[in-house]
Design an enzyme around this catalytic site. Structure first.
Site, PDB file in Angstrom:
ATOM      1  N   CYS A  26       0.830  -1.206   0.000  1.00 17.35           N
ATOM      2  CA  CYS A  26       0.000   0.000   0.000  1.00 17.35           C
ATOM      3  C   CYS A  26       0.864   1.255   0.000  1.00 17.35           C
ATOM      4  O   CYS A  26       1.500   1.533  -1.008  1.00 17.35           O
ATOM      5  CB  CYS A  26      -1.020  -0.046   1.129  1.00 17.35           C
ATOM      6  SG  CYS A  26      -2.468   0.947   0.726  1.00 17.35           S
TER       7      CYS A  26
ATOM      8  N   GLU B  35      -1.969  -9.277   3.117  1.00 20.22           N
ATOM      9  CA  GLU B  35      -1.874  -9.850   4.468  1.00 20.22           C
ATOM     10  C   GLU B  35      -3.241 -10.142   5.084  1.00 20.22           C
ATOM     11  O   GLU B  35      -3.381 -11.028   5.921  1.00 20.22           O
ATOM     12  CB  GLU B  35      -1.053  -8.944   5.403  1.00 20.22           C
ATOM     13  CG  GLU B  35      -1.683  -7.602   5.795  1.00 20.22           C
ATOM     14  CD  GLU B  35      -1.425  -6.483   4.792  1.00 20.22           C
ATOM     15  OE1 GLU B  35      -1.083  -6.788   3.624  1.00 20.22           O
ATOM     16  OE2 GLU B  35      -1.571  -5.303   5.163  1.00 20.22           O
TER      17      GLU B  35
ATOM     18  N   HIS C  79      -3.635  -5.031   0.123  1.00 15.89           N
ATOM     19  CA  HIS C  79      -3.063  -5.630   1.339  1.00 15.89           C
ATOM     20  C   HIS C  79      -3.263  -7.149   1.309  1.00 15.89           C
ATOM     21  O   HIS C  79      -4.281  -7.633   1.810  1.00 15.89           O
ATOM     22  CB  HIS C  79      -3.782  -5.106   2.580  1.00 15.89           C
ATOM     23  CG  HIS C  79      -3.577  -3.658   2.871  1.00 15.89           C
ATOM     24  ND1 HIS C  79      -2.680  -3.210   3.819  1.00 15.89           N
ATOM     25  CD2 HIS C  79      -4.163  -2.555   2.354  1.00 15.89           C
ATOM     26  CE1 HIS C  79      -2.732  -1.891   3.867  1.00 15.89           C
ATOM     27  NE2 HIS C  79      -3.618  -1.471   3.001  1.00 15.89           N
TER      28      HIS C  79
END
Ligand code: GLN
Length: 538
Positions: A382, A510, A508
């Site tokens: 990001c 994650e 993102h």
């Protein structure tokens, strides 16, 4: 079967890990074949945690449907491997907003609007909303805060009413703390007794007590607690500090928490939960000793929860690779051209963290220049990706004053800029590009190879975008835009194909990494870091 509602409350102090206990119970029930979801009810007045800074509330998690959520939802997904939505996180602010909207619409037909029944009814409606979909056998509801807080009273009143109305289809698990007094060499049960009393005063009798402790609680003491608290002795389980949160489901199962819960809601537990793949992960975790050293460059390094999902995604990827994650936090405000070599020199891979605002940004550029020129595996997420673009513009394209208009609204080279539709937005809450968007990856790119696919969907949380006016110049100079949104052509991924592993994602990855299905991109990044480490060590 009727949906069963399990409530998880907390007593004595906060931060005992209600989220981990809720997630572990859900993990066990799921491993027994039940359909389970977990939701968090937070007593604060913010509509959602999106406007809270990480100092207040750690990481802001994002659901597939674009809700900015409490970080516990990340645990829920990592433990259950099931996506959550905006229905899984409700705050007092949302409850009040709904009630006030209804009042303005005249839905209450002239009645005086009160906490009981109007606010509590709204809470009850929200607690049962996921259950009513018919998609779940169990809905676990974690009530944020500690019993005794003024702000959690309406939630507990709603729980009391639901227990009365739904009887056997509900259950309350209360998590408390048993402190160890070092001078007396004794564990103390009094705080637990008091917190259960407080719950009883509110009309809620817990069925199961989970005791957080740093020392083993013996059977005698459990019996004593059971007797004082009107709970069956076998339903008093301990939650000893574990080496890893991922061990908690197994520790709970060893004390039969899943069987106790099933028994109490009238289900005969058959067989054992299928924890095979979970246990394999734990075995890998326990047997990996060779490290992989990753540096995370960010400005919230002193906060252990600020980059929670990144930490967990790295940990999962390293564990599956048979390595022990050695994660070093590098304060971006403290990186400068004089010390960058010393700070990053012995790392096998570097993550440039997401974030907002100017603070610490120059350190990220210095770190990135060093990583790029030393060909270190580097992953920008990001804001980290945006910094990759800016650093490349400044140092390779020669656009010295290149910037994001977030940091410098008057930059002559706005390589990262707001989209037209974002420019007219003034409210801060919920107005970013949020949630999962499609991304098409260029065949033959490193990122497509990592995913083993060219069409992926990942979650976003940002306002600013790569400025497509500059796309050709970047591509010609070697930074390729290898991922884009098929509908809007917004750039989602950049990479330097000439490098070992230099990839930035506007999204993102994650957020979608779980224990049983780790993020392919993190897995690939860790593999590159390990290969680089091995190369250095030859
Ligand atoms: N501040 C940047 C933006 O809003 C990046 C946000 C982030 O890293 N999550 O676009």
């Amino acid at each position: 079967m009727e949906t069963k509602y399990i409530f998880v409350t907390g007593g004595v102090v906060s931060s005992l890990g209600k989220g981990i206990i809720s997630s572990s119970l859900a993990c066990l029930l799921k491993a027994r074949g039940f359909r389970v979801t977990i939701q968090k009810f937070d007593p604060y007045i913010n509509i959602d945690p999106g406007t809270l800074n990480p100092y207040e509330h750690g990481e802001c998690y994002v659901t597939v449907d674009g809700h900015e959520a409490d970080l516990d939802l990340g645990h829920y997904e990592r433990f259950t491997n099931t996506p959550t939505t905006r229905a899984n996180n409700i705050t007092t602010g949302r409850i009040y907003q709904n009630v006030i909207d209804k009042e303005r619409r005249g839905d209450y037909l002239g009645k005086t609007v009160q906490i009981i029944p109007h606010v509590t009814d709204e809470i009850k409606r929200n607690i049962m909303a996921l259950g009513k979909t018919g998609d779940f056998d169990f809905v676990i509801t974690e009530i944020g805060g500690v019993v005794g807080d003024i702000e959690s009273l309406p939630f507990l009143e709603a729980v009391r009413q639901l227990r009365w109305e739904l009887e056997k289809d509900t259950l309350c698990v209360h998590l408390t703390y048993v402190p160890y007094i070092a001078a007396a060499k004794e564990l103390k049960t009094k705080p637990t007794q008091h917190s259960v009393k407080q719950l009883q005063q509110l009309g809620i009798q817990p069925d199961v007590l989970v005791l957080r402790t740093e020392h083993e609680i013996d059977t005698q003491m459990r019996k004593k607690i059971a007797q004082f608290c009107n709970v069956a002795p076998e339903a008093v389980v301990q939650s000893l500090d574990a080496k890893s949160i991922y061990k908690v489901p197994v520790l709970m199962h060893e004390q039969h928490l899943d069987e106790i819960v099933l028994g109490k809601v009238g289900i005969i537990p058959l067989g054992q939960p299928d924890l095979g793949p979970w246990r394999e992960f734990l075995t890998k975790m326990d047997t990996s000793s060779e490290p992989v050293t990753i540096g995370l460059v960010g400005k919230y390094v002193e906060l252990q929860d600020a980059y929670k999902s990144i930490n967990e995604a790295l940990f999962q990827a390293a564990t599956y690779a048979g390595r022990k994650l050695d994660l070093r936090y590098i304060h971006s405000e403290k990186v400068n051209p004089d010390n960058v070599g010393a700070q990053l020199g012995d790392l096998d891979g570097v993550i440039i963290a997401p974030g907002f605002g100017q603070r610490g940004i120059e350190g990220k550029f210095v770190a990135l220049e060093w990583c790029r020129t030393h060909d270190v595996p580097t992953f920008g997420i990001c804001l980290g990706m945006q910094c990759m673009v800016i650093e490349f513009a400044r140092n390779v394209l020669g656009l010295k004053e290149a910037n994001s208009t977030e940091m410098d609204p008057h930059t002559p080279y706005n390589v990262i800029d707001l989209m037209e539709e974002q420019k007219s937005i003034h409210n801060m809450g919920g107005t970013m590009r949020l949630g999962a968007y499609d991304c098409r990856l260029a065949p033959g790119s490193k990122v497509a190879a990592a995913y083993g696919a060219t069409d992926v969907k990942e979650r976003h949380r940002h306002r600013f975008e790569f400025n497509n006016d500059y796309r050709e110049r970047f591509e010609q100079a070697g930074m390729k835009c290898v991922g884009e949104n098929p509908a809007t052509h917004l750039v989602e991924v950049v990479e330097l194909p000439s490098h070992r592993w230099f990839i930035g994602t506007q999204y993102h990855p994650e957020y979608s990494s779980t224990v049983l299905s780790p993020s392919p991109l993190f897995t690939d990044f860790i593999a590159a870091a390990i290969a680089y480490r091995d190369e250095k060590n030859v």
